[in-house]
Structures are given as C-alpha cells and as structure tokens.
Write a protein that holds these residues in place. Structure first.
Motif, short mmCIF file in Angstrom:
data_model
loop_
_atom_site.label_atom_id
_atom_site.label_comp_id
_atom_site.label_asym_id
_atom_site.label_seq_id
_atom_site.Cartn_x
_atom_site.Cartn_y
_atom_site.Cartn_z
N THR A 95 -8.05 6.23 -1.08
CA THR A 95 -8.57 4.68 -0.72
C THR A 95 -7.42 3.85 -0.42
O THR A 95 -7.65 2.68 0.30
CB THR A 95 -9.19 4.30 -1.90
N THR A 117 0.85 -1.18 0.03
CA THR A 117 0.03 0.17 -0.06
C THR A 117 0.88 1.04 0.21
O THR A 117 0.48 2.21 -1.01
CB THR A 117 -0.90 -0.03 1.13
N PHE A 153 -8.30 9.70 -5.80
CA PHE A 153 -9.05 8.50 -5.23
C PHE A 153 -7.95 7.49 -4.91
O PHE A 153 -8.34 6.84 -3.66
CB PHE A 153 -9.52 7.80 -6.47
N ALA A 172 -7.61 1.03 2.46
CA ALA A 172 -7.74 -0.01 2.34
C ALA A 172 -6.81 -1.13 2.90
O ALA A 172 -7.27 -2.20 3.44
CB ALA A 172 -7.98 -0.32 0.80
N THR A 178 1.37 2.88 -3.95
CA THR A 178 0.42 3.95 -3.64
C THR A 178 1.26 5.50 -4.31
O THR A 178 0.96 6.22 -5.06
CB THR A 178 -0.13 4.27 -2.35
#
Length: 119
Positions: free
Chosen positions: A82, A43, A78, A86, A47
């Motif tokens: 997110t 993540t 977004f 998540a 990201t």
C-alpha cells in the motif's frame, strides 16, 4: 530458549538499517524542494525502513519464542503493497491539481502522458 549471537546481530543490523532509513526519509521530507521529491522520500525510504524493522521483529520472535506472528506478516505485506501505491496516487493527484514542479527539475514525463488522456 536463547537466541544465537548471529541472529541477534542480524536482527540488530536490520533494525539499525531500518531506523537509519526512517531518519533519512524524515530529512528528505524536510530538505527536498517540491511535493513530488518529498513524496518519493516519504514513501520509498520510509517503507523500506518500516519493512526492515518489521522483518527484524518477525525474525526475532520466531527464533526467540518459536512464535510466528501472522499479524507481523500481514503488516509486512500491507505496508509493502500500500505505501508505494499511495505515494504514487498522491503525486498523481498533486500533478493533476496543478502543483508545480521544482525549478531544479529537468524533465516532466507526466506532462505528455496527461495531455494524451485529457479530452
């Protein structure tokens, strides 16, 4: 309209940095010992890698074609909002379902917090 060398260099560096972070994320997912550290690698660095690539794309098209893409801006927002949430929720669900930490883990701060809320 031609793009200046400085903008092309900046965009190229952002894309190179973004793809390097995505590669680092993939290596982390393969090499790290447990689900929690793998999720962190998946993540956080992925990201940031995607965000760097999307920002570079947004800058390039806005300078080269005078085209401000709302889709790219929405994609950046977004992904930024997110993906970390998540990853956190997946780790929390894994912890609550009993997925064990690695034997090399030093602390388990969540153990104390989950015992407080379980009745």
């Amino acid at each position: 309209m031609s793009v200046s060398l400085g903008i092309e260099l900046f965009v190229s560096i952002l894309i190179l940095f973004g793809t390097s972070l995505a590669l680092l994320s993939a290596i982390g997912i393969l090499k790290l010992p447990d689900a929690y550290t793998r999720s962190h690698a998946g993540t956080k660095s992925a990201t940031l890698g995607v965000l760097c690539t999307l920002i570079a794309t947004f800058i390039y098209f806005s300078v080269a074609n005078n085209y401000l893409s709302i889709r790219l801006l929405l994609g950046i927002i977004f992904v930024f909002l997110t993906a970390p949430v998540a990853g956190h929720m997946m780790c929390r669900a894994a912890y609550r379902s009993g997925v064990k930490l690695s034997t090399t883990s030093i602390r388990d701060d969540l153990h104390r917090d989950t015992k407080k809320h379980d009745h």
